[in-house]
Design a protein around this motif. Structure first.
Motif, PDB file in Angstrom:
ATOM      1  N   ASP A  92       0.562  -1.140   0.207  1.00  0.00           N
ATOM      2  CA  ASP A  92       0.145  -0.163   0.388  1.00  0.00           C
ATOM      3  C   ASP A  92       1.185   1.098   0.262  1.00  0.00           C
ATOM      4  N   ARG A  93       0.631   1.875  -0.636  1.00  0.00           N
ATOM      5  CA  ARG A  93       1.074   3.358  -0.671  1.00  0.00           C
ATOM      6  C   ARG A  93       0.899   5.026   0.555  1.00  0.00           C
ATOM      7  N   HIS A  94      -0.315   4.768   0.800  1.00  0.00           N
ATOM      8  CA  HIS A  94      -0.944   5.407   2.048  1.00  0.00           C
ATOM      9  C   HIS A  94      -0.626   5.355   2.823  1.00  0.00           C
ATOM     10  N   PRO A  95       0.050   5.791   3.858  1.00  0.00           N
ATOM     11  CA  PRO A  95       1.302   5.819   5.424  1.00  0.00           C
ATOM     12  C   PRO A  95       0.647   5.264   6.313  1.00  0.00           C
ATOM     13  N   PHE A  96      -0.844   6.141   6.271  1.00  0.00           N
ATOM     14  CA  PHE A  96      -2.169   5.397   7.792  1.00  0.00           C
ATOM     15  C   PHE A  96      -2.280   4.381   7.573  1.00  0.00           C
ATOM     16  N   VAL A  97      -2.351   3.568   5.761  1.00  0.00           N
ATOM     17  CA  VAL A  97      -3.053   2.475   5.861  1.00  0.00           C
ATOM     18  C   VAL A  97      -2.114   1.552   6.038  1.00  0.00           C
ATOM     19  N   VAL A  98      -0.783   1.784   6.053  1.00  0.00           N
ATOM     20  CA  VAL A  98       0.574   0.857   6.354  1.00  0.00           C
ATOM     21  C   VAL A  98       0.743   0.780   7.784  1.00  0.00           C
ATOM     22  N   SER A  99       0.462   1.684   8.679  1.00  0.00           N
ATOM     23  CA  SER A  99       0.502   1.084  10.068  1.00  0.00           C
ATOM     24  C   SER A  99      -0.920   1.431  10.647  1.00  0.00           C
TER      25      SER A  99
END
Length: 265
Positions: free
Chosen positions: A248-255
């Motif tokens: 995933d490219r979105h940091p909030f999704v990754v976190s």
């Protein structure tokens, strides 16, 4: 009799003291306060007395107060309607459900939030592990669940949040409708539904949530990951979360996905 004549007193400290005294008196104070509520609700010059009476009745928790409270739930002043919603929720019996659902569609967002919180309190009482209330649980039927699902799309975040909390407290009986909202609801309702599904904690929700991890909306993916973490991922969900962390490219999704995996360890 003297105390209930002072419900509309101007002094803030006096009102607090009066409320505490009447609540400490408890059930014997209920009937005079109910009479005072009906009188105060009809006044045009002030609503302080009506609001105070409603608050006292809610804190006393007297079931006989539900009908008179419900009879003025459409009062012209939103502050009174909000106090009525709070009182009905505190009493928390089955008979409080219908007027609370009515208040859930009020024009004022404070009143709508009060109604949603009230329904959560009814659900809490209904499902209390030590002293459940079957009548209250029965009253929280499919129509009530549908009203709360609709409220999850409210323009007010406070109302959406409180409605989701109420549905989470209803629990397994609301799960199927919540999962439908996760998939088909408007964006804000979807997010609140996923939060509620995570709070319900049913492992039956893992597969639908995993399928949601591929949603094009990053907020949906993040909330789905958080819900999976709250439930506790199975092996399939773990693999899906790991892929999300890697791709995933979105940091909030990754976190969110990483946090869900960390909770499973």
């Amino acid at each position: 009799p003297y105390l209930v004549t002072q419900l509309d007193t101007d002094g803030v400290r006096e009102r607090h003291a009066l409320e505490d005294i009447l609540v400490r008196i408890g059930a014997p104070a209920a009937a005079p306060v109910i009479d005072a509520l009906l009188v105060e609700a009809g006044r045009a010059d002030t609503t302080r007395g009506a609001r105070m009476a409603a608050t006292v009745l809610g804190r006393i928790g007297e079931p006989s107060a539900v009908e008179p409270l419900a009879s003025v739930h459409d009062h012209h002043d939103w502050k009174v309607r909000g106090a009525i919603g709070g009182a009905l929720g505190r009493i928390g019996v089955a008979e409080a459900v219908d007027p609370l659902v009515s208040l859930l569609s009020d024009e004022n967002e404070v009143v709508r939030k009060s109604a949603a919180v009230g329904l959560k309190r009814v659900a809490t009482r209904a499902t209390d592990a030590d002293d459940p209330d079957p009548k209250a649980e029965e009253a929280l039927d499919a129509d009530v669940i549908e009203s709360l699902v609709k409220a999850m799309g409210d323009v007010s975040y406070a109302v959406r949040y409180s409605a989701a909390d109420a549905l989470a407290r209803i629990g397994e009986r609301a799960l199927l409708r919540l999962l439908m909202s996760c998939r088909d609801g408007e964006e804000e309702a979807r997010l609140m539904a996923m939060r509620a599904v995570g709070s319900v904690g049913s492992r039956d929700a893992l597969r639908p949530l995993v399928e949601t991890l591929g949603d094009p909306d990053w907020t949906v993916r993040a909330f789905a990951a958080a819900a999976i973490g709250a439930i506790g991922p199975d092996s399939r969900a773990k693999h899906a979360l790991e892929r999300l962390v890697d791709s995933d490219r979105h940091p909030f999704v990754v976190s969110s996905a990483a946090a869900a995996l960390a909770e499973a360890e």
